[in-house]
Design a protein around this motif. Sequence first.
Motif, mmCIF file in Angstrom:
data_model
loop_
_atom_site.group_PDB
_atom_site.id
_atom_site.type_symbol
_atom_site.label_atom_id
_atom_site.label_comp_id
_atom_site.label_asym_id
_atom_site.label_seq_id
_atom_site.Cartn_x
_atom_site.Cartn_y
_atom_site.Cartn_z
ATOM 1 N N ASN A 52 -0.282 -7.730 36.484
ATOM 2 C CA ASN A 52 -0.661 -8.704 37.251
ATOM 3 C C ASN A 52 -1.721 -8.479 37.811
ATOM 4 O O ASN A 52 -2.480 -9.359 38.395
ATOM 5 C CB ASN A 52 0.707 -9.053 38.330
ATOM 6 C CG ASN A 52 1.735 -9.809 37.593
ATOM 7 O OD1 ASN A 52 1.748 -10.271 36.779
ATOM 8 N ND2 ASN A 52 2.780 -9.521 38.214
ATOM 9 N N ASN A 53 -2.258 -7.308 38.010
ATOM 10 C CA ASN A 53 -3.313 -6.854 38.469
ATOM 11 C C ASN A 53 -4.597 -6.998 37.729
ATOM 12 O O ASN A 53 -5.775 -6.402 38.056
ATOM 13 C CB ASN A 53 -3.392 -5.252 39.138
ATOM 14 C CG ASN A 53 -2.409 -5.165 40.319
ATOM 15 O OD1 ASN A 53 -2.016 -6.273 40.925
ATOM 16 N ND2 ASN A 53 -1.978 -4.030 40.691
ATOM 17 N N VAL A 54 -4.543 -7.274 36.460
ATOM 18 C CA VAL A 54 -5.371 -7.566 35.717
ATOM 19 C C VAL A 54 -5.891 -8.965 35.128
ATOM 20 O O VAL A 54 -4.955 -9.841 35.141
ATOM 21 C CB VAL A 54 -5.154 -6.960 34.243
ATOM 22 C CG1 VAL A 54 -6.215 -7.247 33.118
ATOM 23 C CG2 VAL A 54 -4.855 -5.569 34.352
ATOM 24 N N ALA A 55 -6.918 -9.112 35.375
ATOM 25 C CA ALA A 55 -7.513 -10.847 35.226
ATOM 26 C C ALA A 55 -8.752 -10.843 34.322
ATOM 27 O O ALA A 55 -9.329 -9.676 33.870
ATOM 28 C CB ALA A 55 -8.057 -11.449 36.508
ATOM 29 N N TYR A 56 -9.217 -11.867 33.785
ATOM 30 C CA TYR A 56 -10.318 -12.018 32.820
ATOM 31 C C TYR A 56 -11.084 -12.951 33.318
ATOM 32 O O TYR A 56 -11.104 -13.973 34.057
ATOM 33 C CB TYR A 56 -9.826 -12.432 31.461
ATOM 34 C CG TYR A 56 -8.724 -11.353 30.877
ATOM 35 C CD1 TYR A 56 -9.513 -10.521 29.871
ATOM 36 C CD2 TYR A 56 -7.599 -11.518 31.022
ATOM 37 C CE1 TYR A 56 -8.589 -9.581 29.476
ATOM 38 C CE2 TYR A 56 -6.738 -10.497 30.388
ATOM 39 C CZ TYR A 56 -7.356 -9.709 29.407
ATOM 40 O OH TYR A 56 -6.540 -8.584 28.897
ATOM 41 N N GLY A 57 -12.473 -12.435 33.314
ATOM 42 C CA GLY A 57 -13.724 -13.293 33.554
ATOM 43 C C GLY A 57 -14.314 -13.992 32.353
ATOM 44 O O GLY A 57 -14.572 -13.266 31.636
ATOM 45 N N LYS A 58 -15.113 -14.929 32.482
ATOM 46 C CA LYS A 58 -15.748 -15.707 31.416
ATOM 47 C C LYS A 58 -16.917 -14.973 31.377
ATOM 48 O O LYS A 58 -17.670 -15.216 32.545
ATOM 49 C CB LYS A 58 -15.695 -17.094 31.333
ATOM 50 C CG LYS A 58 -16.378 -17.765 30.275
ATOM 51 C CD LYS A 58 -16.572 -19.292 30.586
ATOM 52 C CE LYS A 58 -17.326 -19.827 29.655
ATOM 53 N NZ LYS A 58 -17.566 -21.362 29.713
ATOM 54 N N VAL A 59 -17.474 -14.619 30.079
ATOM 55 C CA VAL A 59 -18.895 -14.053 30.172
ATOM 56 C C VAL A 59 -20.030 -15.013 29.942
ATOM 57 O O VAL A 59 -19.705 -15.988 29.293
ATOM 58 C CB VAL A 59 -19.068 -13.207 28.952
ATOM 59 C CG1 VAL A 59 -20.537 -12.792 28.622
ATOM 60 C CG2 VAL A 59 -18.033 -11.816 29.074
#
Length: 160
Positions: free
Chosen positions: A23-30
């Motif tokens: 849950n501490n991992v997220a993704y950002g859009k490049v």
Amino acid sequence: MKYYILIIGLVFSGLSLARDYNNNVAYGKVIDVQPVYERVSVTERQRVCERTHYREQRANTGGAILGGIIGGVLGNQIGSGSGRDAATAVGVIAGATVGANHPSHRKHRPRCYTDVRYRDRRELAGYDVTYEYKGQWYDTFMTRHPGDRVRLAVDVQVIE
């Protein structure tokens, strides 16, 4: 039986921790990726050989004898009386000297050395990456190309 219950409890608690960690991992859009290059000095070594001329150290006896004979004959052609004898002697000495040092007895010896040169080269150091996360843009440097998204470690902290 108690051991089975203990093992099952440990497995479920481990899965719960793994779920909380994920849950501490997220993704950002490049948004943008720009390669970053750096100059690197590269050493190039090359063996170089040049031919040099040198005279043999030993005397050329055959050339000296032949040169002395030819010089004596030529010297004998000049003058008369005791002048002829002197001219013959000078001709023998000059001919022997020239014959002993005839240029055909030069040898070629390679002289070799290592030539060192430095050449500047551009190498890829990494990438300047701009990504979006929750409506905000961020910049970072990455050694590998990120693709379409970047993994982010999200941390929640209490503010007092």
